[in-house]
Design a protein around this motif. Structure first.
Motif, PDB file in Angstrom:
ATOM      1  N   THR A 106      50.841  47.581  40.029  1.00 32.97           N
ATOM      2  CA  THR A 106      51.226  46.316  40.663  1.00 32.97           C
ATOM      3  C   THR A 106      52.550  46.455  41.400  1.00 32.97           C
ATOM      4  O   THR A 106      52.695  45.993  42.544  1.00 32.97           O
ATOM      5  CB  THR A 106      51.320  45.209  39.606  1.00 32.97           C
ATOM      6  OG1 THR A 106      50.072  45.108  38.898  1.00 32.97           O
ATOM      7  CG2 THR A 106      51.644  43.877  40.243  1.00 32.97           C
ATOM      8  N   GLU A 133      38.158  45.909  36.760  1.00 33.57           N
ATOM      9  CA  GLU A 133      37.829  44.690  36.030  1.00 33.57           C
ATOM     10  C   GLU A 133      37.083  44.957  34.727  1.00 33.57           C
ATOM     11  O   GLU A 133      36.064  44.351  34.419  1.00 33.57           O
ATOM     12  CB  GLU A 133      37.070  43.671  36.880  1.00 33.57           C
ATOM     13  CG  GLU A 133      37.113  42.262  36.313  1.00 33.57           C
ATOM     14  CD  GLU A 133      38.413  41.952  35.559  1.00 33.57           C
ATOM     15  OE1 GLU A 133      38.325  41.396  34.454  1.00 33.57           O
ATOM     16  OE2 GLU A 133      39.508  42.255  36.048  1.00 33.57           O
ATOM     17  N   ASP A 138      44.635  41.454  35.558  1.00 34.85           N
ATOM     18  CA  ASP A 138      44.918  40.229  36.302  1.00 34.85           C
ATOM     19  C   ASP A 138      46.257  40.262  37.020  1.00 34.85           C
ATOM     20  O   ASP A 138      46.388  39.658  38.087  1.00 34.85           O
ATOM     21  CB  ASP A 138      44.854  39.022  35.364  1.00 34.85           C
ATOM     22  CG  ASP A 138      43.417  38.651  35.020  1.00 34.85           C
ATOM     23  OD1 ASP A 138      42.794  37.919  35.792  1.00 34.85           O
ATOM     24  OD2 ASP A 138      42.920  39.126  33.982  1.00 34.85           O
ATOM     25  N   TRP A 141      45.444  41.874  40.312  1.00 36.93           N
ATOM     26  CA  TRP A 141      44.617  41.014  41.169  1.00 36.93           C
ATOM     27  C   TRP A 141      45.437  39.843  41.712  1.00 36.93           C
ATOM     28  O   TRP A 141      45.286  39.461  42.873  1.00 36.93           O
ATOM     29  CB  TRP A 141      43.402  40.494  40.415  1.00 36.93           C
ATOM     30  CG  TRP A 141      42.485  41.537  39.853  1.00 36.93           C
ATOM     31  CD1 TRP A 141      41.962  41.573  38.592  1.00 36.93           C
ATOM     32  CD2 TRP A 141      41.953  42.693  40.518  1.00 36.93           C
ATOM     33  NE1 TRP A 141      41.151  42.670  38.431  1.00 36.93           N
ATOM     34  CE2 TRP A 141      41.128  43.369  39.602  1.00 36.93           C
ATOM     35  CE3 TRP A 141      42.100  43.220  41.806  1.00 36.93           C
ATOM     36  CZ2 TRP A 141      40.445  44.540  39.917  1.00 36.93           C
ATOM     37  CZ3 TRP A 141      41.432  44.399  42.125  1.00 36.93           C
ATOM     38  CH2 TRP A 141      40.618  45.040  41.199  1.00 36.93           C
ATOM     39  N   ALA A 142      46.290  39.273  40.887  1.00 35.92           N
ATOM     40  CA  ALA A 142      47.092  38.134  41.332  1.00 35.92           C
ATOM     41  C   ALA A 142      48.039  38.541  42.463  1.00 35.92           C
ATOM     42  O   ALA A 142      48.209  37.805  43.438  1.00 35.92           O
ATOM     43  CB  ALA A 142      47.873  37.561  40.159  1.00 35.92           C
ATOM     44  N   ASP A 145      45.901  39.069  45.567  1.00 39.73           N
ATOM     45  CA  ASP A 145      45.399  37.795  46.070  1.00 39.73           C
ATOM     46  C   ASP A 145      46.497  37.024  46.799  1.00 39.73           C
ATOM     47  O   ASP A 145      46.251  36.424  47.850  1.00 39.73           O
ATOM     48  CB  ASP A 145      44.843  36.969  44.911  1.00 39.73           C
ATOM     49  CG  ASP A 145      44.155  35.698  45.370  1.00 39.73           C
ATOM     50  OD1 ASP A 145      43.033  35.796  45.914  1.00 39.73           O
ATOM     51  OD2 ASP A 145      44.738  34.605  45.183  1.00 39.73           O
ATOM     52  N   SER A 148      46.702  38.234  50.232  1.00 36.17           N
ATOM     53  CA  SER A 148      45.426  38.304  50.967  1.00 36.17           C
ATOM     54  C   SER A 148      45.114  39.749  51.344  1.00 36.17           C
ATOM     55  O   SER A 148      44.758  40.063  52.485  1.00 36.17           O
ATOM     56  CB  SER A 148      45.472  37.422  52.223  1.00 36.17           C
ATOM     57  OG  SER A 148      45.651  36.067  51.879  1.00 36.17           O
ATOM     58  N   ILE A 189      35.929  37.915  39.221  1.00 35.58           N
ATOM     59  CA  ILE A 189      37.089  38.226  40.059  1.00 35.58           C
ATOM     60  C   ILE A 189      36.910  37.700  41.474  1.00 35.58           C
ATOM     61  O   ILE A 189      37.852  37.231  42.113  1.00 35.58           O
ATOM     62  CB  ILE A 189      37.343  39.747  40.064  1.00 35.58           C
ATOM     63  CG1 ILE A 189      37.681  40.215  38.645  1.00 35.58           C
ATOM     64  CG2 ILE A 189      38.471  40.114  41.024  1.00 35.58           C
ATOM     65  CD1 ILE A 189      38.866  39.505  38.014  1.00 35.58           C
ATOM     66  N   LYS A 192      37.881  34.030  41.133  1.00 36.39           N
ATOM     67  CA  LYS A 192      39.249  33.759  40.689  1.00 36.39           C
ATOM     68  C   LYS A 192      40.277  34.172  41.737  1.00 36.39           C
ATOM     69  O   LYS A 192      41.348  33.550  41.857  1.00 36.39           O
ATOM     70  CB  LYS A 192      39.514  34.483  39.363  1.00 36.39           C
ATOM     71  CG  LYS A 192      40.818  34.083  38.690  1.00 36.39           C
ATOM     72  CD  LYS A 192      40.938  34.730  37.309  1.00 36.39           C
ATOM     73  CE  LYS A 192      42.229  34.302  36.613  1.00 36.39           C
ATOM     74  NZ  LYS A 192      42.347  34.935  35.261  1.00 36.39           N
ATOM     75  N   TYR A 193      39.971  35.213  42.503  1.00 40.29           N
ATOM     76  CA  TYR A 193      40.921  35.736  43.489  1.00 40.29           C
ATOM     77  C   TYR A 193      40.223  35.833  44.861  1.00 40.29           C
ATOM     78  O   TYR A 193      39.966  36.924  45.376  1.00 40.29           O
ATOM     79  CB  TYR A 193      41.446  37.105  43.049  1.00 40.29           C
ATOM     80  CG  TYR A 193      42.111  37.059  41.690  1.00 40.29           C
ATOM     81  CD1 TYR A 193      43.378  36.503  41.532  1.00 40.29           C
ATOM     82  CD2 TYR A 193      41.459  37.538  40.552  1.00 40.29           C
ATOM     83  CE1 TYR A 193      43.993  36.446  40.286  1.00 40.29           C
ATOM     84  CE2 TYR A 193      42.060  37.489  39.304  1.00 40.29           C
ATOM     85  CZ  TYR A 193      43.322  36.936  39.175  1.00 40.29           C
ATOM     86  OH  TYR A 193      43.921  36.880  37.936  1.00 40.29           O
ATOM     87  N   ASN A 195      41.107  35.399  47.875  1.00 44.40           N
ATOM     88  CA  ASN A 195      41.801  35.879  49.072  1.00 44.40           C
ATOM     89  C   ASN A 195      41.754  37.396  49.228  1.00 44.40           C
ATOM     90  O   ASN A 195      42.120  37.915  50.283  1.00 44.40           O
ATOM     91  CB  ASN A 195      43.262  35.421  49.052  1.00 44.40           C
ATOM     92  CG  ASN A 195      43.394  33.908  49.100  1.00 44.40           C
ATOM     93  OD1 ASN A 195      42.668  33.247  49.830  1.00 44.40           O
ATOM     94  ND2 ASN A 195      44.294  33.362  48.309  1.00 44.40           N
ATOM     95  N   ILE A 196      41.342  38.108  48.182  1.00 47.89           N
ATOM     96  CA  ILE A 196      41.219  39.563  48.288  1.00 47.89           C
ATOM     97  C   ILE A 196      39.956  39.895  49.070  1.00 47.89           C
ATOM     98  O   ILE A 196      38.885  39.369  48.792  1.00 47.89           O
ATOM     99  CB  ILE A 196      41.167  40.224  46.897  1.00 47.89           C
ATOM    100  CG1 ILE A 196      42.429  39.900  46.086  1.00 47.89           C
ATOM    101  CG2 ILE A 196      41.021  41.739  47.040  1.00 47.89           C
ATOM    102  CD1 ILE A 196      42.383  40.426  44.659  1.00 47.89           C
TER     103      ILE A 196
END
Length: 342
Positions: A106, A133, A138, A141-142, A145, A148, A189, A192-193, A195-196
């Motif tokens: 991350t 996943e 998370d 992913w956050a 996301d 984007s 996923i 939840k996300y 924008n990816i």
């Protein structure tokens, strides 16, 4: 030159040295090929490629422990940024992350996207046996996301013994990508996300062909509607690397959402004659008109990478595509009714 290549690999000198030091001299059953930015530019001229988004293929950094993997990822991304800076109109790059070490991954994703100007992230479908996943990811992913981010999913060797006579890149890679896509849909996923923007290698492995079968399994496991599950699968992007054949293209075109197919060469792991063969398949396939072919070659990628230019408005789906997508959903609703009555 016209095409934007979203599946084009780099093998920086320090990466090759690190692999050789670890006794690794192949990827997916193929010997490590020669590579340089200059060789990429020569290949791009042969394949009518205007811009190539560079990425590191398997094994990435997975052969190293956390601290060493992180250091190698930083070096790879600094190198990618240098190539990009010297040829910003011809190259972009997907940043390598030290997965499955989520915290370090991350941190490096944020640095690569916010500071280095990476066009996105490359993630292996599995990292040392840990699939995308399988939980605990998370934080990554956050962060993706929120930006984007474009995430290019590339297969790795399956976490298990190889089968004698079956070269991993020929079949195992397709299963590996499919497993990762399945988990991203099954575990929510994609919802939840949202924008990816995920690009699946090699036309998504088996995803378009087996999407209905997988939707039945996920429906029984989660209780979600089949149409919703299919929409999640169709919302992936798919590249054409080693996949733009007269056998594969009809299924991919029928399944993928409009604007969700991009050109991929898979060079240099795919030698130039192989890349030329599949590029010619895309050029000559009679199921595409000039507008649809230009969308795959360039315009769909412009929507993902706006720094390369303005993407024209996507054309409306053809009547045939509308019928295909509607038929798929009618079939799945029928399957759901049958399962729910048993």
């Amino acid at each position: 030159m016209n095409r934007i290549d979203t599946h084009h690999h780099m093998i920086p000198p320090d990466y090759r040295n690190a692999l050789q030091k670890a006794g690794i001299d192949e990827a997916g059953g193929r010997a490590l090929p020669d590579w340089s930015p200059e060789a990429s530019l020569q290949t791009m001229a042969e394949l009518d490629i205007a811009t190539a988004i560079l990425s590191v293929s398997t094994p990435g950094t997975t052969f190293l422990p956390n601290a060493s993997a992180t250091a190698l990822a930083i070096d790879l991304n600094d190198y990618g940024a240098e190539v990009f800076a010297s040829h910003s109109d011809r190259f972009g790059f997907f940043a390598t992350l030290p997965m499955p070490h989520v915290e370090a991954a991350t941190t490096e994703a944020i640095r690569a996207l916010d500071t280095l100007g990476a066009d996105g992230i490359v993630l292996l479908a599995n990292n040392g046996g840990t699939y995308l996943e399988q939980g605990g990811q998370d934080e990554l992913w956050a962060a993706l996301d929120a930006r984007s981010a474009v995430v290019f999913i590339h297969p790795a060797d399956l976490p298990g013994p190889t089968v004698p006579g079956v070269v991993p890149f020929a079949a195992d890679f397709l299963l590996d990508t499919t497993r990762a896509a399945y988990l991203l849909v099954r575990n929510g996923i994609r919802h939840k996300y949202p924008n990816i923007k995920f690009i699946l290698s090699h036309a998504g492995g088996f995803v378009p062909y087996a999407s209905h079968r997988m939707a039945v399994a996920i429906m029984g496991d989660t209780g979600r509607s089949p149409a919703d599950i299919l929409d999640d699968f169709a919302s992936f992007y798919f590249d054409t690397a080693l996949s733009s054949s007269a056998a594969a293209l009809p299924t991919l075109l029928a399944f993928a959402k409009p604007g969700h197919i991009t050109f991929g060469s898979d060079w240099p792991f795919a030698p130039l004659p192989a890349s030329q063969l599949f590029a010619a398949g895309l050029d000559t396939y009679d199921g595409l008109d000039s507008v649809a072919r230009q969308a795959i070659n360039r315009n769909n990628a412009l929507a993902l990478f706006p720094r390369l230019g303005t993407a024209p408005a996507a054309p409306a789906p053809s009547p045939l595509d509308q019928v295909r997508h509607q038929t798929a959903r009618v079939v799945m609703r029928g399957v759901a009714r049958l399962i729910n009555t048993k």
